[in-house]
Design a protein around this motif. Sequence first.
Motif, short mmCIF file in Angstrom:
data_model
loop_
_atom_site.label_atom_id
_atom_site.label_comp_id
_atom_site.label_asym_id
_atom_site.label_seq_id
_atom_site.Cartn_x
_atom_site.Cartn_y
_atom_site.Cartn_z
N TYR A 36 41.87 56.55 50.48
CA TYR A 36 42.86 55.24 50.68
C TYR A 36 42.16 54.58 51.55
O TYR A 36 42.29 53.08 51.19
N GLU A 37 41.61 54.79 52.45
CA GLU A 37 41.04 53.74 53.37
C GLU A 37 39.81 52.87 52.61
O GLU A 37 39.73 51.80 53.30
N VAL A 38 39.42 53.40 51.71
CA VAL A 38 38.31 52.79 51.02
C VAL A 38 38.89 51.38 50.25
O VAL A 38 38.10 50.55 49.95
N ASP A 39 40.31 51.64 49.83
CA ASP A 39 40.94 50.52 49.07
C ASP A 39 40.70 49.08 49.54
O ASP A 39 40.49 48.24 48.74
N SER A 40 40.63 48.87 50.79
CA SER A 40 40.64 47.73 51.31
C SER A 40 39.24 47.01 51.59
O SER A 40 38.84 45.96 52.02
N ASP A 41 38.30 47.89 51.37
CA ASP A 41 36.76 47.49 51.27
C ASP A 41 36.41 46.64 50.20
O ASP A 41 36.74 46.75 49.04
N PRO A 42 35.67 45.28 50.63
CA PRO A 42 35.56 44.28 49.54
C PRO A 42 34.73 44.71 48.38
O PRO A 42 34.74 44.45 47.27
N ARG A 43 34.07 45.94 48.52
CA ARG A 43 33.02 46.55 47.55
C ARG A 43 34.13 47.22 46.32
O ARG A 43 33.50 47.51 45.42
N SER A 44 35.02 47.73 46.82
CA SER A 44 35.87 48.62 46.10
C SER A 44 36.59 47.51 44.88
O SER A 44 37.05 46.72 45.09
N VAL A 45 36.03 47.96 43.70
CA VAL A 45 36.68 47.17 42.64
C VAL A 45 37.78 47.67 41.40
O VAL A 45 37.86 47.11 40.64
N TYR A 46 37.76 49.03 41.82
CA TYR A 46 38.45 49.76 40.84
C TYR A 46 39.95 49.15 40.41
O TYR A 46 40.23 49.30 39.27
N PHE A 47 40.85 48.64 41.44
CA PHE A 47 42.06 47.94 40.92
C PHE A 47 41.58 46.62 40.08
O PHE A 47 42.44 46.42 39.25
N GLN A 48 40.46 45.98 40.25
CA GLN A 48 39.99 44.89 39.67
C GLN A 48 39.78 45.12 38.19
O GLN A 48 39.89 44.45 37.08
N GLN A 49 38.93 46.45 38.14
CA GLN A 49 38.77 47.13 36.81
C GLN A 49 40.25 46.96 35.84
O GLN A 49 40.08 46.52 34.73
N ALA A 50 41.15 47.46 36.73
CA ALA A 50 42.51 47.59 35.97
C ALA A 50 42.93 46.26 35.44
O ALA A 50 43.28 45.90 34.24
N GLU A 51 42.88 45.25 36.28
CA GLU A 51 43.25 43.98 36.47
C GLU A 51 42.71 43.01 35.30
O GLU A 51 43.24 42.58 34.41
N LEU A 52 41.19 43.33 35.42
CA LEU A 52 40.41 42.52 34.29
C LEU A 52 40.66 43.07 32.90
O LEU A 52 40.09 42.37 31.96
N GLY A 53 41.38 44.34 32.87
CA GLY A 53 41.49 44.94 31.44
C GLY A 53 42.39 43.86 30.64
O GLY A 53 42.19 43.79 29.18
N VAL A 54 43.40 43.17 31.02
CA VAL A 54 44.33 42.44 30.57
C VAL A 54 43.56 41.52 29.88
O VAL A 54 43.41 40.84 28.77
N PRO A 55 42.86 40.20 30.66
CA PRO A 55 42.10 39.20 29.95
C PRO A 55 41.16 39.70 29.04
O PRO A 55 40.86 39.08 27.89
N MET A 56 40.33 40.82 29.42
CA MET A 56 39.22 41.33 28.43
C MET A 56 39.98 41.57 27.08
O MET A 56 39.51 41.38 26.00
N ARG A 57 41.03 42.47 27.18
CA ARG A 57 41.88 42.71 25.92
C ARG A 57 42.62 41.46 25.09
O ARG A 57 42.49 41.35 24.07
N MET A 58 43.03 40.60 26.13
CA MET A 58 43.33 39.22 25.36
C MET A 58 42.07 38.64 24.49
O MET A 58 42.40 38.15 23.52
N ALA A 59 40.91 38.74 24.90
CA ALA A 59 39.79 38.07 24.29
C ALA A 59 39.57 38.78 23.31
O ALA A 59 39.39 38.44 22.05
N LEU A 60 39.33 40.00 23.31
CA LEU A 60 39.09 41.07 22.03
C LEU A 60 40.36 40.71 20.84
O LEU A 60 39.93 40.77 19.85
N MET A 61 41.58 40.83 21.50
CA MET A 61 42.67 40.68 20.28
C MET A 61 42.63 39.31 19.63
O MET A 61 42.69 39.15 18.29
N ALA A 62 42.20 38.17 20.48
CA ALA A 62 42.21 36.86 19.75
C ALA A 62 41.20 36.77 19.02
O ALA A 62 41.41 36.20 17.79
#
Lengths: 453, 453, 453
Positions: free
Chosen positions: A304-330
């Motif tokens: 969990y300590e790694v979460d705040s490291d700017p190189r950690s992008v796993y929560f961004q992966q989840a977040e980017l899933g929404v606009p990515m799926r918006m583009a795909l479905m549109a």
Amino acid sequence: MGEGRKRDLVSIDDLSTEEIMELFRHADGFRADLRAWTHLCQGTIMATLFFEASTRTRLSFESAMLRLGGGKVTAAEASSTSQSKGESLADTVRVVGGGYADILVVRHPRDGAARVAAKFASVPVINGGDGAHEHPTQTLCDLYTLWREKGKLEGLDVVLCGDLRYSRTIHSFAYALARFKANIVTLPYPGFEMPDAVTDRLARDFGLKVDKARVTDLPGIAGGDNSAAYLTASKPHQLALFTQLTPHQVGHIDAIYMTRAQRERHAGESTEGYPRISREFLRSDIMKDARVMHPLPRTDEIDYEVDSDPRSVYFQQAELGVPMRMALMAFLLGKIELSSKPPESFATDPGLLGDVAALNCQNERCITRTEQVSYLAPEFRLLRETPPALSCAYCSVTTEAAFVGSRGSLRYHRYNAAEARRIKPANRAYFATEEQAQAAGYSALGRAGRESS
Amino acid sequence: MGEGRKRDLVSIDDLSTEEIMELFRHADGFRADLRAWTHLCQGTIMATLFFEASTRTRLSFESAMLRLGGGKVTAAEASSTSQSKGESLADTVRVVGGGYADILVVRHPRDGAARVAAKFASVPVINGGDGAHEHPTQTLCDLYTLWREKGKLEGLDVVLCGDLRYSRTIHSFAYALARFKANIVTLPYPGFEMPDAVTDRLARDFGLKVDKARVTDLPGIAGGDNSAAYLTASKPHQLALFTQLTPHQVGHIDAIYMTRAQRERHAGESTEGYPRISREFLRSDIMKDARVMHPLPRTDEIDYEVDSDPRSVYFQQAELGVPMRMALMAFLLGKIELSSKPPESFATDPGLLGDVAALNCQNERCITRTEQVSYLAPEFRLLRETPPALSCAYCSVTTEAAFVGSRGSLRYHRYNAAEARRIKPANRAYFATEEQAQAAGYSALGRAGRESS
Amino acid sequence: MGEGRKRDLVSIDDLSTEEIMELFRHADGFRADLRAWTHLCQGTIMATLFFEASTRTRLSFESAMLRLGGGKVTAAEASSTSQSKGESLADTVRVVGGGYADILVVRHPRDGAARVAAKFASVPVINGGDGAHEHPTQTLCDLYTLWREKGKLEGLDVVLCGDLRYSRTIHSFAYALARFKANIVTLPYPGFEMPDAVTDRLARDFGLKVDKARVTDLPGIAGGDNSAAYLTASKPHQLALFTQLTPHQVGHIDAIYMTRAQRERHAGESTEGYPRISREFLRSDIMKDARVMHPLPRTDEIDYEVDSDPRSVYFQQAELGVPMRMALMAFLLGKIELSSKPPESFATDPGLLGDVAALNCQNERCITRTEQVSYLAPEFRLLRETPPALSCAYCSVTTEAAFVGSRGSLRYHRYNAAEARRIKPANRAYFATEEQAQAAGYSALGRAGRESS
């Protein structure tokens, strides 16, 4: 896109590389203000048909459709669907895709189920994960995240780490990385190496060259030299061989993709000493520019300590899933247009061998092995003639045929017999066993007077 | 409100008294025409994360968001969420609150879970009920109903009746009544009295004075003199004592709040003779102006004949939940502004003791006792120094510390020892047992030469 | 429609024949462009309360409401509703219909549950299937499909085929066909004939005349001569009798309505030789203009090869369900007006016998046999005086009363005794047994001096 013909996303291969890059740029546009697009799909309905639980994937799709202004209906509980009354998948998607919904997202425990849904539904189908086969929108989100972080995909050195044997996400991501000409370093938890079938396909379809790898500057991570491999983009279709005596020295990492132990698919194996990304690990020089990725959910393979490291992008992966799926479905709904061409396989004859008689897909988890034969005959693509190897059109698993028959003479031969090689391609029938050939009415002697192939 | 800082509703204490009154007036506005507000939260998405079933609360929130014009996504089946793959609550809310949804409603079986969700999510979190801790929107709806009926809350005489031991709703409502300076009459089913912890907090935090009560004019209701108590608003923070020899005579009732026997939390106790509100009961003179309230669902503690009595407001409580929740969500989402100040606790340092070493919350149902220690260290507020009492920042349960240590000398003492009292407040560490102190590296003798506290 | 009084759809009889035809024309309008109506019910919320699983029906309703621009909330998992805490159906619908939602769709395992919901909810209620009682929207969709295909309903020859015993859909469709003056040919799987109760009601209420039938030109279908019957529209209320010695010769079929074996209601009976519609079957001359219908889901009673035949309309039945339900909900919500009058039963006194003392509905699956007596007294309509037959106002099942009492004298008699016949109709009480009469305070001797009936 093909005039009037619907587009589906069953496999990542259903989108051309150029289309994917265009979708990334559209996703960027959606992401700039997620709440500004409710006009785009007004009046449209998405159905999520989840024959297997997956709250995260379902919520991501539902959120994407709501942000596009559309509605959603959900059948998330397999046990309460018509399936329990014995309905076939084909009937379900024809009903739900016929007036109930304008686009379907299907998740199913059987390999190849999404292709069946796409075949029978009259509206676009998105594969939300079909057994051990594909989960292409997860892969799109992973690629999109990496592309945003690094500005490119070609030539990146990406480490795949952890349970490489059972993680469907890892396999799909590896194929996609190969397609975009990234290099792959495998760093498995010992005993959970990348399956040969995956490595073989990476070599065969994408021409990846496989070397042994040495990754020495990674403190505190399990795995390591013994099992590590380096898969590098090479000439297309050059068969990979372990030719180097000296392992490839990995000195720089652009991203490390960690995955949890897929315990629900294990047979109780211990995962003691499973790789774990810690703060100390990230202090290593080799990790300086690396991004830490994870498909989530994590258990304890990233501190969990790694979460705040700017190189950690796993929560961004989840977040980017929404606009990515918006583009795909549109796109699939025809609300945005792409200027790129679809993949060749969409426009051209896919070379299906429809009439393959008694040949069954050898994958026991394939949808063709459970759904009623009456509506779902096996279909294959010919991968290779000698020895004959056929890829299931549904689950993509390769089945080998030891015997070849002539549809003219109804006579069959071992594949490497001279007679077999004389049968014209269009006339060939394939069988795994002599029993299969005989059950289909072929004989070792053939039918007199019809040997005209 | 604090510039840019998000607001949550984990506890009713997260709203100031003035803010609550403003929300009531906004709720009145929404109620005037429920279908006229679909423009207000257009493009907004609410996620209901229900790790414990509650159809009624979920539907009320979903209806409120739809009436505001927003969308909703639901993860209502705990077993099918990523939790079953071992995901922490912190990760779940970070994913769902990161792009999927703009506001979260969380229901969870563990005490204090909503505070964890609020801490890790980047969007507003509403507590939809966390174990035996709080259910603040139910309390808001109850207060709102009573305020609408009586035009005020201060000075009202409100009877709490039935299973006062296990009903979380009753406890929360009692605290809220106390805060709004209403008087409380407890009329428990014998054996199901209000817990001492609740009565203690009513006295300590709200200065309620507790008398024995005599309620003689209530035909046909069980309970009665032996266990009845009268809790009346008194001077702030005056400790309550049973000083009167003559019980307080209750002669007028503004509302009776009935609750069902919480059988799912009982150990098979009989509920024979459980209080029951009948038509005859309502004919009593003392009930002339009373309102009959119930959080629903009821079983048989209110006769169906009573439904048509104009004093019965339990279905209105449910109905008012929608406009009340509309007002709350519109506020938390920044769609309506309140002119009142937030509670002091929001603006000021909450006085958390973060580094309390080995002290664990004594409440076994507390979320800090199950979630992984790696990301969730216990946190406490100091309630009282002698003997030391600490309130868990998550579940609000009080833990007593028999030992106090010095962070300078790493020496610990019994709390009432002279040495203990000499340790500067900022330097104190608290322990429930000597074993805890020693496990944290403290000794009864201390470390030589460091006694500088 | 009655000024200000809400309309429900509990039974197909809640709509007049003219209203149904008007709804068909509105459905045609909605169907012309399903995505053009999102303005019609903006701000409206539908709740689907499904106490029994039915994904297909739920999705169809949800899709219809979304296409009308409204929102939806769903309680689809019976086990997680307040029902598990002991809440009555009446309370549930009062809460959900009070502010949460503007229209309710209720599915419930108990016969008659939808009438209870309609009685207690303040908003329109649609029956989504209540036990073995009715499923009127399925019937509307079936009729609508047939009407669109044939341009009329009157005089059509419709075959009902398969499991006619347990299929609720078949029973409802038969009543509706009778009402619209179509003729019915029953072609049951042997042992699964149409129940006498259904045939009796077809004769009694719709004046259908029942003949034996001979259907000779149907190759490859099971069932056949022995059990086939021909039910033809006749004079109203002419009692049906098997008078003809020569079976009716069926020479032309407008539609065949096939149904799957309802295995979940069988006691393990074999269904070997169950009827099956094949391509060969459709080549029969008698089937030339027939439409093949099925309520879905199918198992294997219609071959997949038949799907592509233009006479197969079962997927259209499902598809037409969305515009049909759009029309129905828009009507019940007052968003479209019909010029036709409601059925007489809506405007006039339904002739309910409310005070029927101890008489219980004899149907063990009736909602009045489970819900608490305190709020749900049995209610009946008198079907016939000699011998007394009473139809349950909830589940429509007929209960016979062997004894009749006088409310004046509190004396009871066997129904055919001279004393019984002398009791004025308004003064009569009905009992199934002497025990019931005595339990209700009646005696065989009567109370002296009160015999004034």
